[in-house]
Design an enzyme around this catalytic site. Structure first.
Site, mmCIF file in Angstrom:
data_model
loop_
_atom_site.group_PDB
_atom_site.id
_atom_site.type_symbol
_atom_site.label_atom_id
_atom_site.label_comp_id
_atom_site.label_asym_id
_atom_site.label_seq_id
_atom_site.Cartn_x
_atom_site.Cartn_y
_atom_site.Cartn_z
ATOM 1 N N ASP A 142 0.548 -1.663 0.263
ATOM 2 C CA ASP A 142 0.370 -0.035 0.414
ATOM 3 C C ASP A 142 0.835 1.395 -0.458
ATOM 4 O O ASP A 142 1.632 1.285 0.696
ATOM 5 C CB ASP A 142 -0.483 -0.168 1.448
ATOM 6 C CG ASP A 142 -1.963 -0.562 1.625
ATOM 7 O OD1 ASP A 142 -2.373 -1.892 0.936
ATOM 8 O OD2 ASP A 142 -2.816 -0.014 0.918
ATOM 9 N N SER A 143 0.764 2.049 -0.635
ATOM 10 C CA SER A 143 1.342 3.573 -1.420
ATOM 11 C C SER A 143 3.056 3.510 -0.911
ATOM 12 O O SER A 143 3.289 3.158 -2.133
ATOM 13 C CB SER A 143 1.020 4.171 0.821
ATOM 14 O OG SER A 143 1.278 5.374 0.358
#
Ligand SMILES: *[C@@H]1O[C@H](CO)[C@@H](O)[C@H](O)[C@H]1NC(C)=O
Ligand SMILES: *[C@@H]1O[C@H](CO)[C@@H](O)[C@H](O)[C@H]1NC(C)=O
Length: 301
Positions: A142-143
């Site tokens: 994520d991210s």
């Protein structure tokens, strides 16, 4: 702007999954190759490890740790059912904000001596330790962890069979920036300036440039992004799809609405087995992790 962007990169604490997992969590720091001195990985092993288990490397967002990311996806409970092993690396604090290094030449080069080499070393350790299936080693993130998943797919294509990027950027998108955090003086990658000028071929070349001369198979890629993301803007969805369609040699075939859930538009390349995108209509940074959809794409369900 910096502080609100920083917050958007940072950890969400609202949607943690229940931690009633049956398996075991072990901290490991002596896995081998670790040139950038990553401090730790947590290893999640279910009660019943499959014979020749798949290995999933799960990379946390900025501001996070491996332990935090364990609670951000349903993967541990799916591991309890399916028997795969999950590695949760923790980044070092070199750049600040506990982001992964997605910008230096060291990290953007196969065996270049950066974070990517240490993460690859963890996967190699797990294959040996758990007698893992070398054809089933995957990445999710994520991210900042999604950005690093793209970096890993480009720098270690021989090791990984696939990756899922939730709110990431193409491999080497951060090249030329002094750091790859929301505090960087050069945010032309996450804010979409590069995405608006680079061609598909340029993105492809950037990925291929992470391991010059490599001519083997490449990981399959699943790319998720929210249309309302202000920290890593939506044009990075297309940029990642451009990069991997060029590298994998597949072309756009169709869009499917509300797949796998309402407001997720599936963007299918080729027959959908090598490259898919998900444009989350109205979605912000880090849309809810779709565990089953991700594992289906990997061929683990
Ligand atoms: C791919 O790399 C191998 C090993 O370096 C080499 O023997 C082979 O000729 C290469 N294949 C192509 C198509 O370039
Ligand atoms: C498919 O969806 C993408 C992402 O929203 C969009 O850019 C593209 O124009 C769509 N293509 C078609 C043929 O509908």
């Amino acid at each position: 702007m910096f502080s609100s962007t920083s917050l958007l990169y940072a950890v969400f604490t609202t949607a943690f999954f229940a931690s009633a997992w049956a398996g075991k969590t072990t901290s490991v720091s002596d896995w081998g190759d670790n040139p950038s001195k990553l401090p730790e990985m947590l290893v999640y092993t279910p009660d019943k490890i499959a014979e020749k288990p798949a290995i999933i490397v799960a990379l946390h967002p900025c501001g996070g740790t491996g332990r935090m990311y364990m609670g951000m996806t349903p993967l541990p409970s799916l591991a309890d059912k399916l028997g795969f092993v999950i590695l949760y690396p923790t980044s070092n604090a070199q750049q600040g904000m506990n982001c992964w290094d997605a910008n230096t030449a060291k990290s953007l080069t196969h065996n270049g001596g950066g974070d990517s080499q240490g993460i690859a070393g963890m996967a190699v350790w797990a294959l040996k330790t758990y007698n893992g299936d070398a054809s089933k080693v995957f990445l999710v993130g994520d991210s900042s962890g999604a950005m690093e998943s793209n970096v890993m797919a480009a720098t270690y294509p021989e090791l990984f069979a696939g990756a899922a990027s939730y709110s990431g950027v193409p491999a080497a998108c951060w090249a030329g920036s002094p750091i790859s955090t929301p505090m960087s003086s050069d945010l032309s990658c996450p804010l979409g300036e590069k995405a608006s000028t680079y061609t598909q071929k340029q993105w492809g070349d950037l990925a291929r440039g992470c391991y010059p001369g490599y001519n083997g198979t490449r990981p399959k890629m699943m790319i998720v992004h929210g249309t309302a993301d202000t920290a890593v803007v939506i044009s990075l969805l297309k940029a990642q799809l451009d990069q991997w369609s060029d590298v994998l040699g597949v072309t756009f075939s169709k869009n499917v609405s509300d797949d796998p859930i309402k407001n997720w538009k599936k963007v299918v390349y080729g027959d959908g087995t090598k490259l898919v995108g998900y444009e989350v209509q109205g979605g912000g940074h880090m849309p809810a992790f779709q565990g089953e959809e991700t594992l289906k794409f990997f061929g683990l369900m």
